[in-house]
Write an enzyme that holds these catalytic residues in place. Structure first.
Site, PDB file in Angstrom:
ATOM      1  N   GLY A   1       0.782  -1.234   0.000  1.00 40.81           N
ATOM      2  CA  GLY A   1       0.000   0.000   0.000  1.00 40.81           C
ATOM      3  C   GLY A   1       0.807   1.274   0.000  1.00 40.81           C
TER       4      GLY A   1
ATOM      5  CG  HIS B   1     -14.554  24.238   5.649  1.00 41.09           C
ATOM      6  ND1 HIS B   1     -15.852  24.179   5.194  1.00 41.09           N
ATOM      7  CD2 HIS B   1     -14.627  24.170   7.009  1.00 41.09           C
ATOM      8  CE1 HIS B   1     -16.684  24.069   6.222  1.00 41.09           C
ATOM      9  NE2 HIS B   1     -15.962  24.059   7.337  1.00 41.09           N
TER      10      HIS B   1
ATOM     11  CE  LYS C   1     -25.122  25.189   9.263  1.00 39.33           C
ATOM     12  NZ  LYS C   1     -24.428  24.451   8.209  1.00 39.33           N
TER      13      LYS C   1
END
Length: 308
Positions: A37, A129, A192
């Site tokens: 991997g 973000h 929210k």
């Protein structure tokens, strides 16, 4: 242009589109996995003295794609590249930009440190973000936005008529305001409260939405649960049940497809910062021209802020 472009496995179609827009071929590189991997990476051409751009969003599987990004920097640095630039259309770990509770890491800062220490001289990102992530780096960060791309699409499709731009929370209010200004529309916002690590509840709608088509703008759609609850709250407040959901980054995990298939959502619009194998039920706008222009301006020492 004396530029070399390389890409990992995260979003090869976007990298190819950027290369085509610049008229520069993608550089040759082997990026594969050892049997256990681990990432194996080897450059297939000389980069000595070159201005190099590595196009690699850290999209799911985030850790694999982040490791590819880091190894590219190490390989390029050891191969005597002049400038090494990371083009990160989607910056993973950005939602972990502060400690919400005690004894938690600030993962976005750690990832920024890793990218910088690996050898990158500059980062080009799209719709982080949290804008403060730019400050986590000690190298230049060009923070681009897809808001103009979204505005042009809405005008072209006539979806801005009798509409209101809606920010899903206070964190996206500034971006939503930019879209509202570009379209000449009013803006509303949802209040929210967080009910879990990935779950939120809409408490009330701020602004007038009655009788208008809601244009809901966010940076990331992950499970889509927040978007579904936002649309339900807007319809309950009197908005027309024909919402347009827009987001730059289509992470789309879990029940995202089912949540976005809500009957009150008329259209879903993403950009191609994250590669979507299945584009059914959504419109995908290409961010490649914007990123190509940014690369061109960085390479020729022109202002990137003009693009924003």
């Amino acid at each position: 242009m004396n530029v070399k472009l390389f890409a990992g496995n995260a979003n090869r179609p976007l990298a190819a589109a950027i290369a085509q827009a610049l008229g520069v071929p993608l550089g040759e590189a082997l990026v594969e996995r050892f049997p256990d991997g681990e990432v194996r990476l080897r450059l297939g051409e000389s980069v000595r003295g070159a201005d190099v751009y590595v196009i690699q969003p850290t999209s799911p599987p985030v850790n694999d794609h982040l490791m590819e990004l880091l190894l590219f920097a190490d390989a390029l640095r050891r191969s005597s590249a002049s400038r090494i630039n990371a083009v990160i259309p989607y910056f993973g770990y950005a939602r972990q930009d502060k400690q919400n509770h005690g004894r938690e890491p600030v993962s976005a800062k750690l990832v920024a440190d890793l990218i910088e220490r690996a050898g990158y001289h500059r980062v080009i990102a799209v719709d982080l973000h949290a804008p403060q992530i730019q400050g986590f780096f000690n190298i230049p960060v060009d923070h681009l936005s897809a808001v103009r791309l979204m505005a042009e699409y809405l005008k072209r499709e006539g979806l801005h008529e009798d509409a209101v731009v809606v920010s899903p929370d206070a964190g996206r209010a500034e971006t939503a305001r930019k879209l509202a200004n570009l379209l000449g529309l009013d803006m509303a916002m949802l209040a929210k409260r967080r009910t879990g690590p990935t779950e939120t509840e809409v408490t009330y709608v701020i602004g007038e939405v009655r009788g208008k088509r809601p244009l809901l703008l966010d940076d990331i759609v992950s499970t889509g649960g927040t978007i579904r609850r936002a649309v339900e709250a807007l319809v309950e407040a009197g908005a027309r049940p024909e919402a347009v959901v827009m987001a730059t980054h289509s992470v789309l995990v879990g029940d995202a497809r089912r949540n976005l298939a809500h009957p009150a959502i008329a259209r879903v619009v993403f950009t191609d910062t994250i590669h979507l194998e299945d584009r059914s039920g959504c419109t995908v706008l290409s961010i490649a021209p914007l990123l190509a222009n940014a690369i061109r301006r960085v390479h020729t020492h022109q202002s990137v802020s003009a693009l924003m």
